[in-house]
Each structure stands twice: as structure tokens, then as C-alpha cells.
Design a protein around this motif. Structure first.
Motif, PDB file in Angstrom:
ATOM      1  N   GLN A 154       1.249   4.191  -3.098  1.00  0.00           N
ATOM      2  CA  GLN A 154       0.972   5.606  -2.855  1.00  0.00           C
ATOM      3  C   GLN A 154       2.162   6.503  -3.144  1.00  0.00           C
ATOM      4  O   GLN A 154       2.019   7.730  -3.153  1.00  0.00           O
ATOM      5  N   GLN A 163       0.281  12.406   5.124  1.00  0.00           N
ATOM      6  CA  GLN A 163      -1.074  11.989   5.491  1.00  0.00           C
ATOM      7  C   GLN A 163      -1.377  10.579   4.993  1.00  0.00           C
ATOM      8  O   GLN A 163      -1.943   9.757   5.728  1.00  0.00           O
ATOM      9  N   LYS A 164      -1.013  10.289   3.757  1.00  0.00           N
ATOM     10  CA  LYS A 164      -1.267   8.963   3.202  1.00  0.00           C
ATOM     11  C   LYS A 164      -0.469   7.894   3.952  1.00  0.00           C
ATOM     12  O   LYS A 164      -0.959   6.791   4.202  1.00  0.00           O
ATOM     13  N   ALA A 201       8.011   8.502  -0.952  1.00  0.00           N
ATOM     14  CA  ALA A 201       6.803   9.305  -1.170  1.00  0.00           C
ATOM     15  C   ALA A 201       7.086  10.785  -0.958  1.00  0.00           C
ATOM     16  O   ALA A 201       6.626  11.635  -1.736  1.00  0.00           O
ATOM     17  N   GLU A 245       2.510  14.426  10.907  1.00  0.00           N
ATOM     18  CA  GLU A 245       1.330  13.585  11.134  1.00  0.00           C
ATOM     19  C   GLU A 245       1.642  12.588  12.240  1.00  0.00           C
ATOM     20  O   GLU A 245       2.814  12.308  12.524  1.00  0.00           O
ATOM     21  N   GLN A 271      -2.102   7.293   7.289  1.00  0.00           N
ATOM     22  CA  GLN A 271      -3.345   6.555   7.094  1.00  0.00           C
ATOM     23  C   GLN A 271      -3.065   5.065   6.905  1.00  0.00           C
ATOM     24  O   GLN A 271      -3.749   4.204   7.470  1.00  0.00           O
ATOM     25  N   THR A 272      -2.040   4.743   6.135  1.00  0.00           N
ATOM     26  CA  THR A 272      -1.655   3.343   5.939  1.00  0.00           C
ATOM     27  C   THR A 272      -1.164   2.733   7.246  1.00  0.00           C
ATOM     28  O   THR A 272      -1.482   1.583   7.572  1.00  0.00           O
ATOM     29  N   GLN A 296       1.611   9.145  -5.816  1.00  0.00           N
ATOM     30  CA  GLN A 296       0.282   9.745  -5.915  1.00  0.00           C
ATOM     31  C   GLN A 296       0.183  11.107  -5.244  1.00  0.00           C
ATOM     32  O   GLN A 296      -0.692  11.899  -5.578  1.00  0.00           O
ATOM     33  N   SER A 297       1.049  11.384  -4.295  1.00  0.00           N
ATOM     34  CA  SER A 297       0.949  12.635  -3.534  1.00  0.00           C
ATOM     35  C   SER A 297       1.537  13.792  -4.328  1.00  0.00           C
ATOM     36  O   SER A 297       2.566  13.656  -4.982  1.00  0.00           O
ATOM     37  N   GLN A 334       0.460  15.793   1.779  1.00  0.00           N
ATOM     38  CA  GLN A 334      -0.325  14.647   1.331  1.00  0.00           C
ATOM     39  C   GLN A 334       0.440  13.345   1.506  1.00  0.00           C
ATOM     40  O   GLN A 334      -0.129  12.323   1.908  1.00  0.00           O
ATOM     41  N   ALA A 335       1.729  13.360   1.211  1.00  0.00           N
ATOM     42  CA  ALA A 335       2.541  12.152   1.354  1.00  0.00           C
ATOM     43  C   ALA A 335       2.552  11.677   2.804  1.00  0.00           C
ATOM     44  O   ALA A 335       2.409  10.478   3.086  1.00  0.00           O
ATOM     45  N   HIS A 339       0.833  -1.204   0.000  1.00  0.00           N
ATOM     46  CA  HIS A 339       0.000   0.000   0.000  1.00  0.00           C
ATOM     47  C   HIS A 339       0.869   1.256   0.000  1.00  0.00           C
ATOM     48  O   HIS A 339       0.594   2.226  -0.731  1.00  0.00           O
TER      49      HIS A 339
END
Length: 504
Positions: A178, A190-191, A329, A222, A194-195, A181-182, A187-188, A174
Motif C-alpha cells: 500500500q 486510513q489504509k 506511506a 486514525e 485498515q491493515t 497507492q495513497s 488515505q495513507a 500488505h
């Protein structure tokens, strides 16, 4: 095939069986809860004999107290409970999980029906700490000659490594998905968090810190869980001050360039209970987040260690790869941000260039218009004067004093005015072209298409340059193949194309 059943002697019941067979043969069974082997039921003798001579992990639970009898392959499941577990009641050996397996075993004794558990989580204590372990097993009844259930027979497969490996692999997959994608560093982070939160077993706690350019401050980006006390996860952390445990650890990671393990977390940050049994978080590891060059460290990821698993090499490798994916990321997001800023800078330069062209074009057009108007008036005046006054002067002054000078011949003046006029027109065309370019760049030009005899129109435009080219001693040939029908073109744009091609 030898189908003979074991007889009543110890050597016959415990024949073979490796280490456990030898251990059972050495016991004085009369001093155990099961009594002497000769007094055992035939069902128990057969079950124990099958268990000992199997290479698959097997165990026999006998009687209402579910006394344990097991083979060599089942020893690793016991851990440091072996060999004391032999001939002990199950509730005593597995007290920490008896609320699960005890209920299942007594159900088999009571109903005579087998159970099945697949990848069952059991928090066992077999190496000095409460351990997350997974097992696939079945409890099957062992019937006595009377038809009653005398005990339970179990075949067990420990699936801990597979279950945990699949879980960790899913997290890494996962994170890898990702990585690109950020669009921002935020965003990197945060993702990634989240993972992490989706695998709170292996990652019960996580912070992502990033450094400023001078590496004097670490700012928390984060965290998971979100309800961590601010005292535990301060933001920001001044790396130049050594009054906080995080400061010393972060400086050590920066200086060494490698991960640092934190012990005794309750003493450093207070109690942080984890999981079903609310065991306290004892360890955390601080891993460097490296830039894409792998030379500089741009931040840290702090990950709490699952208190139900030992920090072995597999766990360390998983955490190292986790930090690597976070670094990728963040590097990808920063590269995207830098590329976006470069694109915005280029777009701003392009807008400035277009604005400059537009402004300078308008600035050129004003004086050119002011120049062309009097030049055109002067040329008209010269032509009129030459036509009216040339011959009249000669007639009127034929007999007068020769000292009277005739008017200046206007022909050279006309030639100069014509030269200035032509060059002004040429400059005006260049300025108009520049203005058209700025309009095109700004997206304000709209073509007006109309049906045109392209052959005739092109030939007509090109013929304007024939005399100038032939005066230069060059041959000018225009070849246009006839077209079957008119072509839709913007006539003014096509004229510019032909003129530019001809003049260059």
C-alpha cells in the motif's frame, strides 16, 4: 533390530531417555497415582519407553485422570510447569485449556478413535501469563491387553512461531504493497489503520498521530478499534502542556528519537479488555514516524501490545518495521501531494501565460488596425494625387512668378508610408502568430485539412522571399520532389511554417 520389550524393572522401562529418563528412574513410583512400575500394564511400559527415547515432543496421558508422562523434547511446551507436571493429572496441569484438550482426550478414552488438531490455538499459562500458543498434535488411543483404552499417546509440534510469523509477515507485506497507492496523507493513514485492524491480535490498539510544523500539537488521524473512548485517545494533543500521559510520552519520543514503552495501561487509560479471555491491555509502545530523510519526526504511531504475547525482540522488530512502512506511506503520499501542487501551480502559470498572450495580442491588434487603415488610405491618396496633379501643376504655373513653389514631391512621403505599412503588416503577422499560439495552448485551434498540391503550394510560398534574399546577395534554391498525389494539409498552418522557415 532389537525388538525386545521392556520388562518390569524401573531401569528396564526407563532405559535411556535423557533427563526425563533419569528423573523417572529416581522416583518412588509406589507413591504416585500410577503405583509401582511392576504393576503397570505392558502397554503402558512400552508407550513410556517409546516416548522417552524419541527426540520428538511426546507425552503419555494415562488412566481416567490422564496422568502425564513426557520426554525431554516436551519440556519446553510445559514451560515453568516442569518438573511439577510429571505424574500429575492433566486437568490440574493444564487447567486453563482443559475445556479443549480435556474434551478431546476423554473422547479418545471413550471411543478409541484418534483426534487431529492443526495449528490449534491454546491460551496456556506456562510463563506466568496467559500466552497465545499454537500446536499441531494427535491424540491416539493406547489399548490394553484386554482391548480397552488405557490412555492416550500424543506427538506434539508447537507451531507458535510459524503461525505468528506468517501473520505478521502478511501484515508487513500488505503495508508495503500500500505504500505507493495513497494519494493523500489521509488515505495513507486510513489504509494503514485498515491493515492494523485486520491483525487485531498483534495490534489490538493503534493510533496514528501527526504533528504540526512547529511540533506543538499532535493530531489524531486514525485509530483502531473505532470505539476507543475519546478520553483514551484525545485529539488533538497540545505537546506544550504536560498534563496528559500522551504529552509526556510524545515529548520523550521527540527528544530521544526512539520508541518509548508505556506500562500499566489500566492505570493510565483505564481497562481495555482484549481477546477471548478478555485480558486487560497492559502495555503500549509509542514509535516515531520519520520523514523520508530519516532525520525529522513527523508523527507517532501508538500500538497496544498483545497481552497474550511477550514483547520479545521478534515482536519489537515487527513493530519497528510496521512504523517504518507507515512512515514510507505517509512520505510517499506527501511527495505525491507536493508534486500535484507543483503541477497545478505550473498549469496555473501556463493558463496565466496563455491568457496574457491572448489579451496582449488583442490589445496589439486594435492599434495596429487603427494604424494600418489610415496608412493604406494615405498611400492610395498619394498615388491618386501623383497621377492627377503632377503634370497639371507644371502646365498651369509655367509663366507665373517663380516664387511660387511647386508642391512637395510625394515620392519620399510615399516611401515612408510604404515602410510604415510594411512594418505594420509584419507586426500584425507577429501578433497573429502570438494569438494563434495562445489559441493552440488553450486548445481552441482546429485544423482544416484539404487536398493540396504541396509541391506547387510550397514553391509559390517560398518564391515570395526570392527577391529579398537575392538582393542581399544570397542564392535562394527551392527543391521540392514531385508527389504522386495531393496531400491533406491545413493551408494556413502550412503557410506559417514555410514563412517562418524562410524568414529565419
Amino acid at each position: 533390530m532389537n525388538t525386545a520389550r521392556p520388562e518390569g524393572t524401573t531401569d528396564e522401562v526407563f532405559i535411556g531417555g535423557g533427563e526425563m529418563g533419569a528423573l523417572m528412574r529416581s522416583l518412588d513410583w509406589s507413591q504416585t497415582p500410577l503405583g509401582s512400575v511392576e504393576s503397570w500394564s505392558q502397554s503402558l511400559k512400552v508407550a513410556v519407553n517409546i516416548c522417552l527415547n524419541s527426540r520428538f515432543p511426546m507425552v503419555v496421558w494415562w488412566g481416567n485422570d490422564l496422568i502425564l508422562l513426557y520426554n525431554d523434547a516436551w519440556q519446553p511446551i510445559l514451560g515453568n510447569k516442569h518438573p511439577q507436571a510429571l505424574c500429575k493429572p492433566g486437568a490440574q496441569v493444564w487447567a486453563e485449556i482443559w475445556d479443549i484438550v480435556g474434551i478431546q482426550l476423554h473422547s479418545v478414552l471413550a471411543t478409541g478413535k484418534a483426534t487431529w488438531s492443526d495449528d490449534q490455538l491454546l491460551l496456556v499459562n506456562r510463563y506466568g501469563y496467559t500466552e497465545e500458543a499454537y500446536f499441531t498434535y494427535s491424540y491416539s488411543p493406547i489399548f490394553l491387553e484386554t482391548g480397552e483404552v488405557g490412555g492416550a499417546f500424543t506427538a506434539v509440534a508447537e507451531t507458535t512461531q510459524r503461525v505468528i510469523g506468517e501473520r505478521r509477515l502478511a501484515t508487513l507485506r500488505h503495508l508495503a504493497d500500500q505504500a505507493g497507492q495513497s494519494r493523500t496523507v489521509e488515505q495513507a493513514c486510513q489504509k494503514a489503520i485498515q491493515t492494523f485492524s485486520e491483525n487485531s491480535t498483534d495490534i489490538p490498539l493503534a493510533w496514528i498521530y501527526l504533528f504540526n510544523d512547529e511540533k506543538t500539537q499532535a493530531v489524531l488521524q486514525e485509530q483502531t478499534p473505532l470505539d476507543i473512548q475519546p478520553l483514551i485517545a484525545p485529539t488533538p494533543i497540545a505537546l506544550t502542556q504536560g498534563n496528559h500521559p500522551c504529552t509526556q510520552t510524545f515529548r520523550a519520543v521527540i527528544d530521544k528519537g526512539e520508541a518509548v514503552l508505556l506500562e500499566n495501561i489500566p492505570q493510565l487509560w483505564g481497562s481495555f479488555p482484549i481477546g477471548r479471555s478478555q485480558s486487560l491491555l497492559q502495555q503500549a509502545i509509542v514509535l516515531p514516524i520519520r520523514a523520508s530523510t530519516q532525520e525529522s519526526i513527523v508523527g507517532m504511531v501508538v500500538i497496544g501490545i498483545n497481552p497474550y504475547r511477550a514483547l520479545d525482540q521478534d515482536y519489537r522488530d515487527f513493530l519497528d518495521m510496521t512504523a517504518g512502512h507507515v512512515a514510507n506511506a505517509i512520505s510517499s503520499a506527501r511527495a505525491y501531494e507536493e508534486e500535484r501542487k507543483r503541477a497545478e501551480a505550473l498549469a496555473e502559470l501556463d493558463r496565466a501565460k496563455t491568457t496574457f498572450f491572448s489579451n496582449i495580442s488583442h490589445e496589439f491588434r486594435t492599434p495596429l488596425t487603427l494604424m494600418l487603415s489610415p496608412l493604406e488610405d494615405a498611400l492610395i491618396s498619394v498615388d491618386e494625387w501623383m497621377s492627377r496633379q503632377g503634370n497639371e501643376w507644371k502646365k498651369e504655373n509655367r509663366d507665373e512668378d517663380s516664387s511660387t513653389h511647386p508642391p512637395i514631391d510625394p515620392s519620399p512621403l510615399k516611401e515612408r508610408l510604404q515602410l510604415a505599412h510594411r512594418n505594420s503588416l509584419r507586426l500584425l503577422k507577429l501578433v497573429n502568430t502570438l494569438l494563434d499560439f495562445s489559441r493552440i495552448e488553450a486548445g481552441r485551434v482546429q485544423a482544416i485539412y484539404e487536398p493540396t498540391d504541396l509541391v506547387a503550394f510550397t514553391t509559390e510560398l517560398a518564391s515570395m522571399f526570392r527577391s529579398a534574399i537575392e538582393q542581399a546577395g544570397l542564392q535562394f534554391i527551392v527543391t521540392c520532389e514531385p508527389l504522386a498525389e495531393p496531400v491533406y494539409v491545413d493551408r494556413s498552418m502550412w503557410e506559417k511554417i514555410v514563412r517562418n522557415c524562410s524568414t529565419h
